[in-house]
Design a protein around this motif. Structure first.
Motif, PDB file in Angstrom:
ATOM      1  N   LYS A  54      -0.035   0.657 -17.578  1.00 20.48           N
ATOM      2  CA  LYS A  54      -1.098   0.629 -16.575  1.00 20.48           C
ATOM      3  C   LYS A  54      -2.196   1.593 -17.045  1.00 20.48           C
ATOM      4  CE  LYS A  54       1.406  -2.218 -13.916  1.00 20.48           C
ATOM      5  NZ  LYS A  54       2.369  -1.939 -12.872  1.00 20.48           N
ATOM      6  N   THR A  89      -0.167  -1.194  -6.292  1.00 23.47           N
ATOM      7  CA  THR A  89      -0.867  -2.160  -7.132  1.00 23.47           C
ATOM      8  C   THR A  89      -1.052  -3.525  -6.462  1.00 23.47           C
ATOM      9  OG1 THR A  89       0.478  -1.091  -8.824  1.00 23.47           O
ATOM     10  CG2 THR A  89      -0.946  -2.853  -9.564  1.00 23.47           C
ATOM     11  N   SER A 117       9.845  -0.479 -13.730  1.00 24.14           N
ATOM     12  CA  SER A 117      10.945  -0.740 -12.789  1.00 24.14           C
ATOM     13  C   SER A 117      12.213   0.002 -13.203  1.00 24.14           C
ATOM     14  CB  SER A 117      11.232  -2.237 -12.712  1.00 24.14           C
ATOM     15  OG  SER A 117      10.060  -2.925 -12.350  1.00 24.14           O
TER      16      SER A 117
HETATM   17  C1  LIG Z   1       3.804  -2.357 -12.326  1.00 18.92           C
HETATM   18  C2  LIG Z   1       4.445  -1.539 -11.260  1.00 18.92           C
HETATM   19  C3  LIG Z   1       5.830  -1.297 -11.195  1.00 18.92           C
HETATM   20  C4  LIG Z   1       6.815  -1.976 -12.102  1.00 18.92           C
HETATM   21  O1  LIG Z   1       6.575  -1.753 -13.409  1.00 18.92           O
HETATM   22  P1  LIG Z   1       7.089  -2.802 -14.516  1.00 18.92           P
HETATM   23  O2  LIG Z   1       6.585  -2.179 -15.774  1.00 18.92           O
HETATM   24  O3  LIG Z   1       6.461  -4.113 -14.202  1.00 18.92           O
HETATM   25  O4  LIG Z   1       8.565  -2.840 -14.455  1.00 18.92           O
HETATM   26  C5  LIG Z   1       6.307  -0.439 -10.218  1.00 18.92           C
HETATM   27  N1  LIG Z   1       5.495   0.123  -9.323  1.00 18.92           N
HETATM   28  C6  LIG Z   1       4.163  -0.102  -9.328  1.00 18.92           C
HETATM   29  C7  LIG Z   1       3.307   0.565  -8.305  1.00 18.92           C
HETATM   30  C8  LIG Z   1       3.598  -0.933 -10.291  1.00 18.92           C
HETATM   31  O5  LIG Z   1       2.282  -1.171 -10.287  1.00 18.92           O
END
Ligand SMILES: *Cc1c(COP(=O)(O)O)cnc(C)c1O
Length: 366
Positions: free
Chosen positions: A171, A119, A44
């Protein structure tokens, strides 16, 4: 890697690590952009850094929304003082390229924000299809969220004409959470350099952060040293495997999972060409208690899957096969555990069908 002794944030050895990180991140993103760095913060923070640097108050920003993260983009752009317009698709479907082109023509935005891998729904947006559209609007900056695709699906920043692209470490890069890789094109840098006013966020101002990561090495904020060690190791693992073999591994494990899911009599929520390999959205069959299944999987099988968010709450399960966790053993284990759990709720499942179908898939030539 994270247990290694601390280095100072300006220690020559750490500067070497920073150089290596930038080099490996460029390879992962498929870019030659000089400003390609990890932001100190989660995905984020990458999103905030992307918008806050290129958006000036009053700029028109078109945001595509088909899930939670598109919504978050619109919120972030709004907070930057942008004039935001949104274009939506049903959750579980991608946005239509012709529709995007039409919206650009009508609204004439300066920036187009779009999520590559949503996601919350398991949808892959074909960003490469936007290439001919972008050629018609040379002023437009393309800003793409690749948090759930980088390291799992092909991401080609330069080939696809992406101007700002960010991701996260936890991820498909299989690293602990805490950093957000980001890259800015020459066109994006021009927009940043030409700003009438300073970037509203001091912490995420690329003019200053870029000097710490560039040749000046000017102190800005203390880099989270251990997290940078971790990302370097994660990127080394990624490049040891190779980008193409890694994408192929994600694709195959996804396909095996789908075979198994269908053999159990269940359905994928997303239509075939738009399914993410990293995040598999499975429709919950009628009469099944979503929360009970997930709790049982967690307590009895030590297996965590995600529930649906927003409009899809109670309707889908989200099964992550990201980075290291995208492997055959996990696919077979999940299918077996799910079968048991569904049986306990009275759902008629052919015994062992899911795992057998997946096994058969793995036995087929690649
Ligand atoms: C997880 C995610 C985010 C946010 O990431 P954080 O590490 O939780 O702040 C933003 N965009 C997508 C598509 C995500 O899957």
């Amino acid at each position: 890697a994270m247990a290694k002794p601390m280095l100072g944030h300006l220690d020559p050895e750490f500067l070497q690590i920073m150089n290596k990180l930038q080099e490996l991140l460029r390879q992962a993103f498929g870019t030659k952009n000089p400003l390609t760095i990890p932001i100190s913060g989660t995905g984020s923070a990458g999103m905030e850094a992307a918008f806050v640097n290129v958006v000036e108050p009053g700029d028109r920003v078109l945001v595509c929304i088909n899930g939670v993260f598109g919504e978050r983009m619109a919120d972030v752009a709004d907070r930057c003082g942008a004039e935001v317009k949104t274009l939506s698709a049903p959750w579980g479907q991608p946005l239509d390229t012709a529709g995007i082109e039409e919206a650009i023509r009508a609204f004439q935005p300066r920036i187009l924000g779009i999520v590559h891998a949503e996601t919350s729904t398991g949808v892959l947006q074909p960003i490469e299809d936007l290439r001919p559209v972008l050629k018609k609007f040379p002023q437009l900056l393309l800003l793409v969220d690749t948090v759930t695709s980088l390291g799992g699906h092909p991401v080609k920043v330069d080939d696809w004409g992406i101007d700002v692209c960010y991701s996260g470490t936890q991820k498909c890069l299989s690293c602990p959470p805490g950093l957000a890789p980001i890259t800015f094109s020459a066109k994006a840098m021009e927009k940043i350099k030409g700003r009438a006013k300073k970037v509203q966020s001091w912490y995420l101002d690329m003019n200053m952060v870029g000097k710490y990561w560039g040749s000046e090495r000017t102190y800005h904020h203390t880099a989270p040293i251990s997290m940078n060690y971790a990302l370097l190791e994660a990127l080394r693992i990624l490049h040891e495997e190779g980008l193409e073999p890694r994408y192929e591994r994600h694709r195959r494990n996804h396909l095996a999972l789908v075979r198994g899911i269908e053999a159990l009599g269940l359905h994928m929520h997303v239509a075939e060409p738009f399914r993410l390999w990293s995040l598999n959205a499975v429709s919950i069959p009628a009469g099944i208690d979503d929360a009970k299944v997930r709790l049982k999987l967690l307590q009895e099988y030590n297996l965590e899957i995600g529930g649906g968010l927003g409009a899809l709450k109670g309707k889908i399960w989200r099964v992550g096969l990201m980075g290291h966790s995208s492997n055959e053993a996990n696919v077979l284990y999940f299918l077996t555990a799910l079968e048991q759990t569904l049986k306990e709720q009275g759902f008629e499942v052919p015994r062992g069908a899911g795992a057998s179908a997946a096994r058969e898939f793995y036995a087929e030539p690649a």
